[in-house]
Design a protein around this motif. Structure first.
Motif, PDB file in Angstrom:
ATOM      1  N   VAL A 136      49.061  50.101  28.240  1.00 32.62           N
ATOM      2  CA  VAL A 136      48.889  51.432  28.832  1.00 32.62           C
ATOM      3  C   VAL A 136      49.642  51.537  30.155  1.00 32.62           C
ATOM      4  N   LYS A 137      50.456  52.601  30.274  1.00 34.58           N
ATOM      5  CA  LYS A 137      51.215  52.831  31.506  1.00 34.58           C
ATOM      6  C   LYS A 137      50.691  54.007  32.326  1.00 34.58           C
ATOM      7  N   THR A 138      49.878  54.855  31.712  1.00 37.44           N
ATOM      8  CA  THR A 138      49.282  55.951  32.474  1.00 37.44           C
ATOM      9  C   THR A 138      48.522  55.370  33.654  1.00 37.44           C
ATOM     10  N   LYS A 139      48.765  55.931  34.839  1.00 45.24           N
ATOM     11  CA  LYS A 139      48.188  55.379  36.063  1.00 45.24           C
ATOM     12  C   LYS A 139      47.142  56.329  36.652  1.00 45.24           C
ATOM     13  N   ALA A 140      46.137  55.742  37.252  1.00 49.98           N
ATOM     14  CA  ALA A 140      45.143  56.495  38.013  1.00 49.98           C
ATOM     15  C   ALA A 140      45.063  55.855  39.395  1.00 49.98           C
ATOM     16  N   ALA A 169      43.409  54.936  31.682  1.00 48.16           N
ATOM     17  CA  ALA A 169      44.484  54.852  32.676  1.00 48.16           C
ATOM     18  C   ALA A 169      44.341  53.574  33.484  1.00 48.16           C
ATOM     19  N   ARG A 170      45.491  53.052  33.919  1.00 45.69           N
ATOM     20  CA  ARG A 170      45.494  51.790  34.669  1.00 45.69           C
ATOM     21  C   ARG A 170      45.111  52.062  36.119  1.00 45.69           C
ATOM     22  N   THR A 171      44.019  51.458  36.537  1.00 42.27           N
ATOM     23  CA  THR A 171      43.526  51.623  37.903  1.00 42.27           C
ATOM     24  C   THR A 171      43.822  50.413  38.786  1.00 42.27           C
ATOM     25  N   ASP A 172      44.224  49.300  38.184  1.00 38.76           N
ATOM     26  CA  ASP A 172      44.624  48.127  38.967  1.00 38.76           C
ATOM     27  C   ASP A 172      45.892  47.550  38.366  1.00 38.76           C
ATOM     28  N   GLY A 177      47.518  43.301  31.055  1.00 38.77           N
ATOM     29  CA  GLY A 177      46.959  43.699  29.770  1.00 38.77           C
ATOM     30  C   GLY A 177      45.890  44.760  29.889  1.00 38.77           C
ATOM     31  N   SER A 178      44.851  44.606  29.095  1.00 41.08           N
ATOM     32  CA  SER A 178      43.790  45.608  29.063  1.00 41.08           C
ATOM     33  C   SER A 178      42.888  45.537  30.291  1.00 41.08           C
ATOM     34  N   ARG A 179      42.949  44.439  31.018  1.00 42.67           N
ATOM     35  CA  ARG A 179      42.204  44.364  32.269  1.00 42.67           C
ATOM     36  C   ARG A 179      42.851  45.323  33.269  1.00 42.67           C
ATOM     37  N   GLY A 180      42.057  45.911  34.090  1.00 41.81           N
ATOM     38  CA  GLY A 180      42.603  46.844  35.062  1.00 41.81           C
ATOM     39  C   GLY A 180      42.755  48.253  34.551  1.00 41.81           C
ATOM     40  N   MET A 231      34.751  50.534  36.943  1.00 43.50           N
ATOM     41  CA  MET A 231      36.195  50.608  37.154  1.00 43.50           C
ATOM     42  C   MET A 231      36.846  49.327  36.647  1.00 43.50           C
ATOM     43  N   ASN A 232      37.991  49.482  35.990  1.00 41.93           N
ATOM     44  CA  ASN A 232      38.749  48.376  35.397  1.00 41.93           C
ATOM     45  C   ASN A 232      38.073  47.779  34.165  1.00 41.93           C
ATOM     46  N   LYS A 233      37.059  48.431  33.649  1.00 45.33           N
ATOM     47  CA  LYS A 233      36.337  47.914  32.481  1.00 45.33           C
ATOM     48  C   LYS A 233      36.395  48.882  31.299  1.00 45.33           C
ATOM     49  N   GLY A 234      37.404  49.755  31.290  1.00 40.84           N
ATOM     50  CA  GLY A 234      37.486  50.772  30.251  1.00 40.84           C
ATOM     51  C   GLY A 234      37.594  50.210  28.852  1.00 40.84           C
TER      52      GLY A 234
END
Length: 385
Positions: A136-140, A169-172, A177-180, A231-234
């Motif tokens: 995922v490249k979408t950022k928050a 969305a990537r928050t970190d 990978g999927s973390r963050g 957060m970061n646990k989506g």
């Protein structure tokens, strides 16, 4: 609280009548116009179909997994586009909130999803992130009490009619990978959201899909599913919804297979060649027998795994087995159905032609067959280690 047997039977009978009397007669119209009649969607709301799996305290029917699969098998007898309009509200569009949402999120969104006032949409896939969901490249980006989301989501089911999105969305950016990655609840009328043109698909006309663009979309931090502690646990939230979602698609495949078999048997009994119904020819009998045996096997798998899930068992491997077998099965049944119909099976006026295209998607979404194979194999190897 599980439904008693009599109530579940009555529910299935009600859905079956709705399928026979309202949905099947409209299949060709929906296919030709690519539009779902508004009055039909309202009937779905009144029947409670948008809230099958949402807890009763939030206005839904609160069906467990076994009960849901029974109902979905009935819905599967109609063209899959009808099920699609309610699918996200009962599955990936609501279950993350049901499982991990804050009480405020549940109280606000679940009653609206259960009633069908809101249609939910699950925004995960991107131009470069499909099976590799961790890409995922979408950022928050955090900005005070808000997050600002930028990115594009691709092939998003129900997006043109959605009132609320679950957006990953990537928050970190420092976590790989999927973390963050976090899961946000985003109202569709939020400034900065735009929709691409509806995609022209191989099948499932009436179920609409398009890209969703996020351009500096400002969302309160409280809209992370579960709040800031999540957060970061989506993806952990997403993973919790997958077992049920894969069983749902498996049950849908069984329903479609049964419809295809009914169409094929009826046609074979009526169609005559060489002075007798083609149903009398052993080669066609073998094809019909294979369809029934495989559909029955998938049905048994799905209901067994659903019961186990409701009893608290970890069914990740079994859910993947069901998704793999049932979706591949209905593809074979659809192919045989076209063959049994001969030249008629290639004509748009016959439902088997539409189903042949419609069910092809089942082997792709909510994890391709190859992804399911990988999950099953990894879990087997892990258990043996």
């Amino acid at each position: 609280m599980p439904l008693d047997t009599e109530t579940l039977v009555q529910l299935r009978q009600t859905v079956r009548r709705f399928v026979d009397e309202r949905l099947i007669p409209l299949e060709q119209q929906v296919s030709e116009t690519d539009q779902m009649p508004a009055e039909l969607v309202q009937e779905m709301r009144e029947l409670g179909l948008f809230g099958l799996t949402i807890p009763e305290q939030y206005g839904g029917l609160g069906l467990n997994t076994y009960e849901e699969c029974q109902v979905v098998m009935e819905l599967g007898r109609a063209a899959p586009a009808f099920r699609s309009i309610i699918g996200t509200n009962n599955g990936i569009g609501s279950q993350g909130i049901v499982m991990d949402g804050t009480e405020a999120q549940k109280a606000h969104y679940l009653p609206r999803l259960a009633s069908g006032e809101y249609i939910g949409s699950f925004a995960l896939t991107e131009p470069d992130a499909g099976s590799d969901a961790g890409a995922v490249k979408t950022k928050a980006v955090r900005d005070g009490d808000d997050f600002v989301i930028n990115g594009t989501k691709r092939y998003i089911t129900n997006a043109p009619s959605a009132q609320v999105f679950t957006v990953f969305a990537r928050t970190d950016p420092d976590l790989p990978g999927s973390r963050g990655v976090s899961a946000f609840i985003v109202d569709a009328n939020t400034t900065g959201i735009s929709l691409g043109p509806a995609n022209k698909k191989m099948g499932q006309q009436g179920a609409h899909v398009c890209d969703v663009m996020f351009d500096d979309v400002r969302v309160p931090a409280d809209n992370i599913i579960g709040g800031l502690p999540n957060m970061n646990k989506g993806f952990l939230t997403a993973m919790k919804t997958l077992d049920r979602g894969r069983l749902h698609i498996s049950a849908l495949s069984v329903g479609c297979a049964e419809r295809l078999l009914d169409l094929s048997v009826n046609y074979a009994v009526e169609r005559k060649q060489f002075g007798q119904p083609i149903a009398e020819f052993q080669l066609l009998q073998g094809m019909m027998a294979d369809c029934k045996a495989e559909s029955y096997a998938a049905q048994c798998m799905v209901l067994d795994a659903a019961k186990r899930r409701d009893e608290g068992e970890n069914v990740t491997t079994l859910a993947s087995c069901c998704k793999l077998f049932a979706t591949e099965m209905v593809g074979r049944v659809a192919d045989r159905a076209v063959q049994i119909h001969g030249g008629a099976g290639y004509m748009e006026e016959y439902a088997v032609a539409r189903f042949y295209r419609d069910v092809r998607l089942f082997r792709i979404y909510e994890g391709t067959s190859q992804i399911q194979q990988g999950i099953i194999a990894r879990n087997l190897i892990k258990a043996a280690s």
